[in-house]
Write an enzyme that holds these catalytic residues in place. Structure first.
Site, PDB file in Angstrom:
ATOM      1  N   GLU A  53       0.814  -1.216   0.000  1.00  0.00           N
ATOM      2  CA  GLU A  53       0.000   0.000   0.000  1.00  0.00           C
ATOM      3  C   GLU A  53       0.853   1.274   0.000  1.00  0.00           C
ATOM      4  O   GLU A  53       0.807   2.056   0.949  1.00  0.00           O
ATOM      5  CB  GLU A  53      -0.892   0.006   1.237  1.00  0.00           C
ATOM      6  CG  GLU A  53      -1.756  -1.232   1.358  1.00  0.00           C
ATOM      7  CD  GLU A  53      -2.521  -1.296   2.669  1.00  0.00           C
ATOM      8  OE1 GLU A  53      -3.661  -1.757   2.636  1.00  0.00           O
ATOM      9  OE2 GLU A  53      -1.967  -0.893   3.716  1.00  0.00           O
ATOM     10  N   CYS A  58      -0.049  32.991  12.332  1.00  0.00           N
ATOM     11  CA  CYS A  58       0.233  33.598  13.637  1.00  0.00           C
ATOM     12  C   CYS A  58       0.655  32.517  14.610  1.00  0.00           C
ATOM     13  O   CYS A  58      -0.119  32.118  15.482  1.00  0.00           O
ATOM     14  CB  CYS A  58      -0.986  34.334  14.139  1.00  0.00           C
ATOM     15  SG  CYS A  58      -1.345  35.727  13.088  1.00  0.00           S
ATOM     16  N   ARG A  99       3.729  19.120   7.856  1.00  0.00           N
ATOM     17  CA  ARG A  99       4.638  18.025   8.218  1.00  0.00           C
ATOM     18  C   ARG A  99       5.876  18.496   8.978  1.00  0.00           C
ATOM     19  O   ARG A  99       6.389  17.786   9.836  1.00  0.00           O
ATOM     20  CB  ARG A  99       5.036  17.226   6.972  1.00  0.00           C
ATOM     21  CG  ARG A  99       3.857  16.450   6.376  1.00  0.00           C
ATOM     22  CD  ARG A  99       4.303  15.464   5.312  1.00  0.00           C
ATOM     23  NE  ARG A  99       5.142  14.419   5.871  1.00  0.00           N
ATOM     24  CZ  ARG A  99       6.449  14.359   5.778  1.00  0.00           C
ATOM     25  NH1 ARG A  99       7.114  15.287   5.100  1.00  0.00           N
ATOM     26  NH2 ARG A  99       7.123  13.385   6.340  1.00  0.00           N
TER      27      ARG A  99
END
Ligand SMILES: *Cc1c(COP(=O)(O)O)cnc(C)c1O
Length: 463
Positions: free
Chosen positions: A320, A391, A360
């Site tokens: 997968e 921010c 990430r």
């Protein structure tokens, strides 16, 4: 202090912790083919192109930030996986890495199957015409509604993740008068990260049913006892961004031992084994991923060897890959807004996106590369941190990298290898409008996911 009066590179590298860039690359204008998609190159006048189109023209037409997905590269990688695994194995693309209807059609055309892990991903797959029997449904807490939709649609397999789910899926299948093909997801006690793995008895995580203490064997027992379920195999997924096959070896050995125990207890040989995804890609020039044919060969050798030793016929293998297919095929294009040198430390380069289009770095401490793509430069290297416009001081896109010291507002920079887990994890933090995904191929660009608008945002806010 002006930028040019701010020498960078080696001097700044002194303050970096060990394990980070110690020296700037020899040529800042070079594009390492390891981290850029296949059709990316630079024209003679210095502008980077993808699929034959200049990024400056793309920025003008589609705006920034935006993801540009190299369609021929995507198809080549999908095909390479399909070819490497041949007819005795199945490749399921992990839709969570990035899913859109165009992508579903490419996968269908290239002969791949598809993993989904939510009702939304399932709806996307079905609406793009992926045959349900080529879809696998994952997740540790699928809702009753999601399970019913999947069973009704006739998905090829549901991957059972808990004892409760065995009963839940069986009940729903029975009420619909169906027999559902299922796999059981087991945790084999292998935790794999990049170049290391740890093999333990137990795994401390939310997914799957432990092999330890006979838990998985009990799950097999209960599943086989239910007429509404057809148990076709065992599933294992050991981690992500993995380069070393040793973790898969331990996982395969443990799964095959379960298959042998099932044969001994029930007299059935389960016909399938799924070894999951998690194969690594190059985010920086330091990463050396394996080719699909090497991975296919290694996995099939491991499973064959273990099955021979256990006197089992070799099951049909499936894998997968998500990241390994889509990750390298896209880059994010940003426009530089501000350049802020912090003397003796580094220069902060602010772009028009950030953690809303690439979480990430903040979430996983991920490393990325970056390049100036709207022109070349003869200026020396400057140590930069590429940050977004949110921010939040953790709003970092690229932690440490070198860009030319004459970088200025208005320049376009691109972060490669953002095809996986960037748009799919994008958020509306600070009411940011999620960027479009533009597919580029043979001199033509086509929006496959459009940019969000303020209208889109306000449509959800019912006042
Ligand atoms: C996330 C996931 C994948 C894909 O992982 P990649 O690192 O993108 O290859 C495959 N299978 C399962 C069960 C997953 O959860």
């Amino acid at each position: 202090m002006s930028r040019s009066a701010h020498p960078a590179g080696p001097r700044h590298a002194d303050v970096l912790p060990e394990g980070h860039y110690s020296a700037p690359p020899a040529d800042l204008n070079a594009l390492d083919p390891k981290v850029w998609s296949h059709t990316v190159s630079r024209t003679e006048d210095g502008v980077v192109t993808v699929g034959g189109l200049e990024v400056t023209a793309l920025a003008e037409e589609f705006g920034t930030p935006a993801y540009f997905l190299d369609e021929s590269d995507f198809r080549e990688r999908a095909r390479a996986w399909r070819t490497a695994f041949g007819h005795d194995a199945d490749v399921f693309y992990a839709g969570k890495a990035f899913l859109s209807r165009a992508v579903v059609r490419w996968l269908y055309e290239e002969g791949l199957n598809l993993d989904v892990c939510s009702g939304g991903e399932l709806a996307t797959a079905l609406s793009a015409g992926m045959p349900a029997d080529r879809i696998a449904f994952h997740g540790n807490n699928k809702s009753v509604h999601e399970i019913r939709t999947a069973v009704e649609a006739g998905v090829g397999r549901i991957v059972l993740d808990s004892f409760q789910e065995i009963v839940r899926v069986a009940h729903i299948a029975q009420s619909l008068g169906k027999r559902q093909r299922v796999q059981i997801r087991v945790t084999v006690g292998v935790e794999a990260h990049t170049h290391e793995f740890i093999a333990t008895a137990h795994e401390d995580q939310k997914f799957g049913i432990a092999l330890a203490d006979g838990q998985a064997a009990e799950a097999v027992r209960r599943t086989l006892a239910l007429d509404a379920l057809e148990l076709v195999g065992i599933h294992s997924h050991i981690g992500s961004q993995i380069f070393d096959m040793a973790g898969f070896e331990v996982a395969a050995r443990r799964v095959v031992a379960l298959l042998a125990a099932v044969r001994d207890e029930h007299g059935v040989e389960l016909p399938e084994i799924d070894l999951g995804g998690g194969l690594g890609i190059a985010y920086t020039s330091d990463d050396d991923p394996r080719e699909p044919h090497e991975i296919a060969k290694a996995l099939s050798e491991i499973v064959t060897r273990e099955c021979e030793a256990a006197r089992l016929s070799t099951p049909r293998i499936s894998v997968e890959p998500g990241r390994a297919i889509v990750g390298p095929t896209a880059f994010t294009l940003y426009e530089v807004g501000t350049v802020k040198p912090l003397d003796g430390l580094r220069t902060y380069v602010s772009v028009d996106g950030g953690m809303s289009d690439n979480i990430r770095t903040a979430l996983y401490d991920a490393e990325y590369s970056v390049a100036l793509v709207s022109r070349t430069s003869d200026a020396g290297p400057m140590l930069v941190r590429v940050v977004g416009k949110h921010c939040e001081s953790g709003d970092i896109v690229v932690k440490d990298a070198f860009l030319p010291a004459d970088l200025a507002p208005g320049d376009l920079i691109a972060v490669p290898a953002t095809g996986a887990y960037c748009r799919s994890m994008a958020s509306n933090y600070n009411h940011a409008l999620r960027p479009p995904v533009v597919a580029v191929k043979d001199g033509a660009a086509r929006v496959i996911v459009r940019r969000e608008t303020e209208e889109d945002l306000l449509r959800l806010d019912v006042g």
